[in-house]
Design a protein around this motif. Structure first.
Motif, PDB file in Angstrom:
ATOM      1  N   PHE A   1       0.833  -1.206   0.000  1.00  0.00           N
ATOM      2  CA  PHE A   1       0.000   0.000   0.000  1.00  0.00           C
ATOM      3  C   PHE A   1       0.873   1.266   0.000  1.00  0.00           C
ATOM      4  O   PHE A   1       0.645   2.195  -0.784  1.00  0.00           O
ATOM      5  CB  PHE A   1      -0.927   0.005   1.219  1.00  0.00           C
ATOM      6  N   VAL A   2       1.866   1.291   0.868  1.00  0.00           N
ATOM      7  CA  VAL A   2       2.754   2.458   0.919  1.00  0.00           C
ATOM      8  C   VAL A   2       3.527   2.586  -0.398  1.00  0.00           C
ATOM      9  O   VAL A   2       3.721   3.698  -0.910  1.00  0.00           O
ATOM     10  CB  VAL A   2       3.734   2.345   2.109  1.00  0.00           C
ATOM     11  N   LYS A   3       3.924   1.459  -0.956  1.00  0.00           N
ATOM     12  CA  LYS A   3       4.629   1.462  -2.246  1.00  0.00           C
ATOM     13  C   LYS A   3       3.767   2.097  -3.331  1.00  0.00           C
ATOM     14  O   LYS A   3       4.273   2.852  -4.178  1.00  0.00           O
ATOM     15  CB  LYS A   3       4.988   0.023  -2.630  1.00  0.00           C
TER      16      LYS A   3
ATOM     17  N   PRO B   1       2.912   8.070  -7.628  1.00  0.00           N
ATOM     18  CA  PRO B   1       2.133   9.254  -8.040  1.00  0.00           C
ATOM     19  C   PRO B   1       2.436  10.526  -7.247  1.00  0.00           C
ATOM     20  O   PRO B   1       1.937  11.595  -7.591  1.00  0.00           O
ATOM     21  CB  PRO B   1       0.686   8.804  -7.801  1.00  0.00           C
ATOM     22  N   SER B   2       3.242  10.422  -6.207  1.00  0.00           N
ATOM     23  CA  SER B   2       3.519  11.590  -5.365  1.00  0.00           C
ATOM     24  C   SER B   2       4.739  12.350  -5.867  1.00  0.00           C
ATOM     25  O   SER B   2       5.498  11.871  -6.704  1.00  0.00           O
ATOM     26  CB  SER B   2       3.708  11.161  -3.908  1.00  0.00           C
TER      27      SER B   2
ATOM     28  N   GLU C   1       6.337  15.097  -0.336  1.00  0.00           N
ATOM     29  CA  GLU C   1       5.370  14.008  -0.127  1.00  0.00           C
ATOM     30  C   GLU C   1       5.961  12.679  -0.586  1.00  0.00           C
ATOM     31  O   GLU C   1       5.836  11.655   0.082  1.00  0.00           O
ATOM     32  CB  GLU C   1       4.091  14.318  -0.903  1.00  0.00           C
ATOM     33  N   LYS C   2       6.631  12.712  -1.737  1.00  0.00           N
ATOM     34  CA  LYS C   2       7.239  11.489  -2.263  1.00  0.00           C
ATOM     35  C   LYS C   2       8.353  10.998  -1.349  1.00  0.00           C
ATOM     36  O   LYS C   2       8.464   9.799  -1.075  1.00  0.00           O
ATOM     37  CB  LYS C   2       7.784  11.738  -3.670  1.00  0.00           C
ATOM     38  N   ARG C   3       9.201  11.932  -0.876  1.00  0.00           N
ATOM     39  CA  ARG C   3      10.286  11.545   0.027  1.00  0.00           C
ATOM     40  C   ARG C   3       9.740  10.903   1.295  1.00  0.00           C
ATOM     41  O   ARG C   3      10.303   9.936   1.804  1.00  0.00           O
ATOM     42  CB  ARG C   3      11.145  12.767   0.375  1.00  0.00           C
TER      43      ARG C   3
END
Length: 201
Positions: free
Chosen positions: A16-18, A23-24, A28-30
């Motif tokens: 789920f976290v993956k 898309p982030s 947020e992506k980091r």
């Protein structure tokens, strides 16, 4: 902590976290990448924890018999690097061989369990998992790394040759215990006298 929140490290949560990473963007992506890396790392650590604990316990309890004296295996390396006589270094090294053999077997079991854990998470190898966790394509970069290693081979061997020459030993004759002794930088000993070690630290 890990026992209390064991459910956090299930594959479905990791997946789920993956799914949130790609898309982030930006901070947020980091954030999601750090969380994903932590979950994957902890998942693998949990898979190998039992056998790793066995290995560490064995290593801590292992002793060698040196002339009737029991010496903790973990002190063996220090004895070798401080032993100037080649034949005595060899003797010390050989005394540790049975223990190293067992530790190598443990290391192989740990490697197998790590690889099994990676496959459960959908990865074929370490290159794949670290490419994803670090956001660097190590699969493509590995050829560059190989090129660097190839170009620095001669430099590396020359450094080893010089280091071994400092103890009057040619490379063809050197053993692992000889190199360990050769990198012992004794010229700094005068700055760390044994009788002052407690006071220094």
């Amino acid at each position: 902590f890990y026992q209390q929140y064991d459910s956090l490290f299930r594959k479905e949560n990791i997946d789920f976290v993956k799914s949130l990473v790609k898309p982030s963007h930006g901070g947020e992506k980091r954030k999601y990448m750090y969380l994903h890396s932590f979950l994957v790392g902890t998942y693998i650590d949990k898979e190998i924890s039992a056998i790793k604990d066995e290995m560490l316990t064995f290593s801590a309890k292992a002793v060698i018999n040196l002339d009737g004296n029991k010496i903790p295996y973990r002190q063996l390396h220090n004895l070798i690097i401080n032993e100037s006589a080649n034949d005595k270094r060899k003797k010390l090294y050989e005394l540790g061989r049975p223990i190293r053999r067992v530790l190598s077997e443990y290391a192989e079991k740990i490697r197998e369990k790590r690889e099994s854990a990676l496959k459960k998470l959908g990865y074929n190898n370490y290159l794949e998992v670290y490419s994803e966790l670090k956001d660097i394509n190590y699969i493509e970069e590995q050829e560059k790394f190989k090129e660097i290693l190839s170009k620095t081979d001669s430099f590396y061997y020359e450094l080893i040759r010089k280091r071994l020459a400092s103890i009057w030993l040619p490379m063809w004759k050197a053993k692992p215990y000889d190199y360990a002794y050769s990198v012992r930088i004794k010229k700094f000993n005068k700055y760390f006298p044994n009788e002052e070690m407690v006071n220094i630290f």
